[in-house]
Enzyme design. Sequence first.
Site, PDB file in Angstrom:
ATOM      1  N   ARG A  45      33.124  44.590  35.771  1.00  0.00           N
ATOM      2  CA  ARG A  45      33.192  43.265  36.381  1.00  0.00           C
ATOM      3  C   ARG A  45      34.199  42.405  35.637  1.00  0.00           C
ATOM      4  O   ARG A  45      34.973  41.653  36.232  1.00  0.00           O
ATOM      5  CB  ARG A  45      31.817  42.582  36.383  1.00  0.00           C
ATOM      6  CG  ARG A  45      31.894  41.125  36.845  1.00  0.00           C
ATOM      7  CD  ARG A  45      30.536  40.474  37.067  1.00  0.00           C
ATOM      8  NE  ARG A  45      29.545  40.808  36.072  1.00  0.00           N
ATOM      9  CZ  ARG A  45      29.482  40.308  34.840  1.00  0.00           C
ATOM     10  NH1 ARG A  45      30.410  39.453  34.414  1.00  0.00           N
ATOM     11  NH2 ARG A  45      28.521  40.660  34.011  1.00  0.00           N
ATOM     12  N   LYS A 194      45.517  41.483  54.583  1.00  0.00           N
ATOM     13  CA  LYS A 194      46.549  41.438  55.613  1.00  0.00           C
ATOM     14  C   LYS A 194      47.777  42.254  55.206  1.00  0.00           C
ATOM     15  O   LYS A 194      47.684  43.461  55.069  1.00  0.00           O
ATOM     16  CB  LYS A 194      46.920  39.989  55.917  1.00  0.00           C
ATOM     17  CG  LYS A 194      45.770  39.009  56.209  1.00  0.00           C
ATOM     18  CD  LYS A 194      44.611  39.495  56.973  1.00  0.00           C
ATOM     19  CE  LYS A 194      43.692  38.405  57.483  1.00  0.00           C
ATOM     20  NZ  LYS A 194      42.578  38.020  56.625  1.00  0.00           N
TER      21      LYS A 194
END
Length: 398
Positions: A45, A194
């Site tokens: 993490r 994207k």
Amino acid sequence: MQATTQLLHSIPVDAQTGAIAVPIYQTSTYVQEAPGVNKGFDYSRTNNPTRQELEKIIAKLEGGTVAAAFASGLAAIDAVIKLLETGDEIVAVDDIYGGAFRLFEKVYKKFGISVTYVDTTDLGAINRAITSKTRLIWLESPTNPTLKVSDIQAIAAIADRYKILLAVDNTFASPVLQQPLLNGADIVVHSATKYIGGHCDVIAGLVVTRDPDLGAQIKFYQNACGAVLGPFDSFLLIRGLETLHLRIGQHCRNAATIAAYLQQHPAIDKVYYPGLLTHPNHDVAKKQQKDFGGVVSFSLRDDTEAAARQFVTSTELFHLAESLGGVKSLVSHPASMTHKTIDADKRKAAGVTDSLIRLSVGLEDAQDLINDIETALTIVSATSQTVSNKRKQKSTIC
């Protein structure tokens, strides 16, 4: 050295094995030599070798100092807003992504962070909206979906004068076409889902900062809040970056061809594409972008939601779907899809009408895409004519 070469050779060969692809370190934790003594990694993490390489590459590509990779574009935006405190204000672009609007209005508003939405192509409107409580200007350039282009350098000067932060969502342009940090922005955000990912197979977000101290704050929230990008998804983004320049070039060429075709079509009312000379922000786009992007929006002369819905369900090569930036072309109806969470009045005031259609132009042959659009427009026209005839018949009977 050209940008494409620099990018490709900024992706390192693995020093341990000579692997030419960045290895996927699919691990949650790391063995330590002694308490607190490790090889730079203790828990994934906090840091992971695959994610770390991605962050180094994207920071360099954007001309920044620090980058942080998140589990989604919205998680990236969320980390930026966490820089603010109760009572702070944001001046944001009015033609805003629906997810960002939802985050601002439905999450952070109740914590005392307010947002004023303005047309950020109007520098006067920005100046008038700034108050003593304003801490952040939030831009998208080009915007989603009406493709407004704001003058980043001029707005950065305003932000500097008022000692406030300027963040730019650079998703539509990508770092290939535009580097907002080099134009004075403090923070760049990407929905890496994207163009950076480019293949519709990963959800990811990125934040890049110009100032290392600001970057350290973002990295703190990345670790403290935990919405980190996993190693396999980080690998997918690195793989996507390898072809980013090639893909963006083809996206732009196809989009420009389609925008020109739409502009002369009798069934089309308005075309939104910064590469067109008729676009109100064409000169600004030409100044700060290397090309004009792969998204084209337009509205039909049959200015009804029904006509727009028929168009988006009549194409075959343009698949009806959320998102954009993939190798395959996509079509969407923003008012009922990406921007449906925005109040209708605000949405329409920003130009997102019920008849607006957005195309994410892919890498297919441009003529094939034009043929697909032409077929859909023919279907819409035939339906509109039938409806019109029925109305005339009904009127005659009455």
